[in-house]
Design a protein around this motif. Sequence first.
Motif, PDB file in Angstrom:
ATOM      1  N   MET A 101      80.399  41.911  40.698  1.00  0.00           N
ATOM      2  CA  MET A 101      80.602  41.649  41.695  1.00  0.00           C
ATOM      3  C   MET A 101      80.213  40.260  42.318  1.00  0.00           C
ATOM      4  O   MET A 101      79.310  39.761  41.528  1.00  0.00           O
ATOM      5  CB  MET A 101      79.672  42.755  42.881  1.00  0.00           C
ATOM      6  N   LYS A 102      81.572  39.836  42.739  1.00  0.00           N
ATOM      7  CA  LYS A 102      81.481  38.814  42.877  1.00  0.00           C
ATOM      8  C   LYS A 102      80.907  38.197  43.874  1.00  0.00           C
ATOM      9  O   LYS A 102      81.737  38.721  45.109  1.00  0.00           O
ATOM     10  CB  LYS A 102      82.912  37.848  42.550  1.00  0.00           C
ATOM     11  N   VAL A 103      80.382  37.280  44.932  1.00  0.00           N
ATOM     12  CA  VAL A 103      80.391  37.419  46.211  1.00  0.00           C
ATOM     13  C   VAL A 103      80.932  35.694  46.804  1.00  0.00           C
ATOM     14  O   VAL A 103      80.138  34.424  45.791  1.00  0.00           O
ATOM     15  CB  VAL A 103      78.359  37.464  47.084  1.00  0.00           C
ATOM     16  N   THR A 104      81.381  35.336  47.363  1.00  0.00           N
ATOM     17  CA  THR A 104      82.089  34.009  47.744  1.00  0.00           C
ATOM     18  C   THR A 104      80.961  33.445  48.976  1.00  0.00           C
ATOM     19  O   THR A 104      81.400  34.096  50.203  1.00  0.00           O
ATOM     20  CB  THR A 104      83.066  33.517  47.893  1.00  0.00           C
ATOM     21  N   VAL A 105      80.196  32.469  49.179  1.00  0.00           N
ATOM     22  CA  VAL A 105      80.007  32.582  50.580  1.00  0.00           C
ATOM     23  C   VAL A 105      80.186  31.212  51.386  1.00  0.00           C
ATOM     24  O   VAL A 105      79.962  29.789  50.259  1.00  0.00           O
ATOM     25  CB  VAL A 105      78.594  32.555  50.479  1.00  0.00           C
ATOM     26  N   GLU A 106      81.360  30.493  51.724  1.00  0.00           N
ATOM     27  CA  GLU A 106      81.132  29.306  52.737  1.00  0.00           C
ATOM     28  C   GLU A 106      80.414  29.085  54.050  1.00  0.00           C
ATOM     29  O   GLU A 106      80.086  29.895  54.984  1.00  0.00           O
ATOM     30  CB  GLU A 106      82.727  29.136  53.155  1.00  0.00           C
ATOM     31  N   ILE A 107      80.415  27.761  53.615  1.00  0.00           N
ATOM     32  CA  ILE A 107      79.332  27.423  54.675  1.00  0.00           C
ATOM     33  C   ILE A 107      79.771  25.875  55.381  1.00  0.00           C
ATOM     34  O   ILE A 107      80.273  24.890  54.007  1.00  0.00           O
ATOM     35  CB  ILE A 107      77.891  26.602  54.305  1.00  0.00           C
ATOM     36  N   ASP A 108      80.774  25.795  56.205  1.00  0.00           N
ATOM     37  CA  ASP A 108      80.954  24.799  57.177  1.00  0.00           C
ATOM     38  C   ASP A 108      79.956  24.087  57.732  1.00  0.00           C
ATOM     39  O   ASP A 108      79.395  24.555  59.109  1.00  0.00           O
ATOM     40  CB  ASP A 108      82.037  26.048  58.036  1.00  0.00           C
ATOM     41  N   CYS A 109      79.461  22.668  57.560  1.00  0.00           N
ATOM     42  CA  CYS A 109      78.560  21.572  58.045  1.00  0.00           C
ATOM     43  C   CYS A 109      78.350  20.419  58.213  1.00  0.00           C
ATOM     44  O   CYS A 109      79.475  20.266  56.912  1.00  0.00           O
ATOM     45  CB  CYS A 109      77.037  22.191  58.295  1.00  0.00           C
ATOM     46  N   THR A 110      78.424  19.854  58.230  1.00  0.00           N
ATOM     47  CA  THR A 110      78.406  18.643  58.330  1.00  0.00           C
ATOM     48  C   THR A 110      77.468  17.889  57.570  1.00  0.00           C
ATOM     49  O   THR A 110      76.196  18.785  57.351  1.00  0.00           O
ATOM     50  CB  THR A 110      78.275  17.517  59.863  1.00  0.00           C
ATOM     51  N   PRO A 111      76.958  16.613  57.286  1.00  0.00           N
ATOM     52  CA  PRO A 111      75.961  16.660  55.905  1.00  0.00           C
ATOM     53  C   PRO A 111      74.532  16.482  56.768  1.00  0.00           C
ATOM     54  O   PRO A 111      73.438  16.944  56.380  1.00  0.00           O
ATOM     55  CB  PRO A 111      76.145  14.445  55.535  1.00  0.00           C
ATOM     56  N   ALA A 112      74.318  15.532  57.885  1.00  0.00           N
ATOM     57  CA  ALA A 112      73.822  15.901  58.704  1.00  0.00           C
ATOM     58  C   ALA A 112      72.562  17.553  59.045  1.00  0.00           C
ATOM     59  O   ALA A 112      71.688  17.641  59.053  1.00  0.00           O
ATOM     60  CB  ALA A 112      73.764  14.696  59.776  1.00  0.00           C
ATOM     61  N   GLU A 113      74.013  18.266  59.647  1.00  0.00           N
ATOM     62  CA  GLU A 113      73.245  19.663  59.323  1.00  0.00           C
ATOM     63  C   GLU A 113      72.516  20.248  58.113  1.00  0.00           C
ATOM     64  O   GLU A 113      72.410  20.571  58.463  1.00  0.00           O
ATOM     65  CB  GLU A 113      74.590  20.514  59.842  1.00  0.00           C
ATOM     66  N   ALA A 114      73.191  19.683  56.845  1.00  0.00           N
ATOM     67  CA  ALA A 114      72.972  20.445  55.642  1.00  0.00           C
ATOM     68  C   ALA A 114      71.457  19.634  55.151  1.00  0.00           C
ATOM     69  O   ALA A 114      70.660  20.479  54.704  1.00  0.00           O
ATOM     70  CB  ALA A 114      74.117  19.757  54.600  1.00  0.00           C
ATOM     71  N   ARG A 115      71.126  18.233  55.943  1.00  0.00           N
ATOM     72  CA  ARG A 115      70.148  17.635  55.590  1.00  0.00           C
ATOM     73  C   ARG A 115      69.101  18.659  56.428  1.00  0.00           C
ATOM     74  O   ARG A 115      67.683  19.082  56.094  1.00  0.00           O
ATOM     75  CB  ARG A 115      70.740  16.841  55.866  1.00  0.00           C
ATOM     76  N   ALA A 116      69.193  18.886  57.754  1.00  0.00           N
ATOM     77  CA  ALA A 116      68.685  19.123  58.368  1.00  0.00           C
ATOM     78  C   ALA A 116      68.055  20.395  58.446  1.00  0.00           C
ATOM     79  O   ALA A 116      66.834  21.226  58.400  1.00  0.00           O
ATOM     80  CB  ALA A 116      69.033  19.279  59.897  1.00  0.00           C
ATOM     81  N   PHE A 117      68.616  21.763  57.319  1.00  0.00           N
ATOM     82  CA  PHE A 117      68.859  23.123  57.211  1.00  0.00           C
ATOM     83  C   PHE A 117      67.262  23.032  56.078  1.00  0.00           C
ATOM     84  O   PHE A 117      66.737  23.393  55.999  1.00  0.00           O
ATOM     85  CB  PHE A 117      70.157  23.552  56.895  1.00  0.00           C
ATOM     86  N   PHE A 118      67.975  22.334  55.098  1.00  0.00           N
ATOM     87  CA  PHE A 118      67.136  21.833  53.781  1.00  0.00           C
ATOM     88  C   PHE A 118      65.706  20.789  54.296  1.00  0.00           C
ATOM     89  O   PHE A 118      64.522  21.100  53.250  1.00  0.00           O
ATOM     90  CB  PHE A 118      67.342  21.068  52.808  1.00  0.00           C
ATOM     91  N   GLY A 119      65.581  20.549  55.151  1.00  0.00           N
ATOM     92  CA  GLY A 119      64.265  19.542  54.962  1.00  0.00           C
ATOM     93  C   GLY A 119      64.285  18.867  54.486  1.00  0.00           C
ATOM     94  O   GLY A 119      63.427  17.966  54.764  1.00  0.00           O
ATOM     95  N   LEU A 120      65.388  17.515  54.662  1.00  0.00           N
ATOM     96  CA  LEU A 120      65.918  16.729  53.418  1.00  0.00           C
ATOM     97  C   LEU A 120      65.415  15.231  54.987  1.00  0.00           C
ATOM     98  O   LEU A 120      66.218  15.417  55.620  1.00  0.00           O
ATOM     99  CB  LEU A 120      66.919  16.148  53.130  1.00  0.00           C
ATOM    100  N   PRO A 121      64.885  14.324  54.834  1.00  0.00           N
ATOM    101  CA  PRO A 121      65.219  13.216  55.568  1.00  0.00           C
ATOM    102  C   PRO A 121      66.287  12.985  55.449  1.00  0.00           C
ATOM    103  O   PRO A 121      67.244  12.648  55.408  1.00  0.00           O
ATOM    104  CB  PRO A 121      64.151  12.593  54.799  1.00  0.00           C
TER     105      PRO A 121
END
Length: 81
Positions: free
Chosen positions: A1-21
């Motif tokens: 089985m192959k699953v593909t997930v595509e996330i559309d976000c800005t770098p700032a949104e990605a940092r906030a999601f992962f808890g990066l400063p």
Amino acid sequence: MKVTVEIDCTPAEARAFFGLPDVTQLNDHLVQEMTKRVDANINMLQPEELMKNWMTFGGQAQETFMQLMRAAATGTGSGRG
């Protein structure tokens, strides 16, 4: 089985999601500081200044080398005897 997930976000949104400063202010400060230093030392990037510095060093190195060769040829150098 192959699953593909595509996330559309800005770098700032990605940092906030992962808890990066958010280092935007630090980056801006570093870039400004580097710009000031380059502007203050721009003379060192001019070819005339580079050649003047290199020739000064080269002349001194050549003279030191010649003194070393003279001492070796005449036997007056240190380390003998």
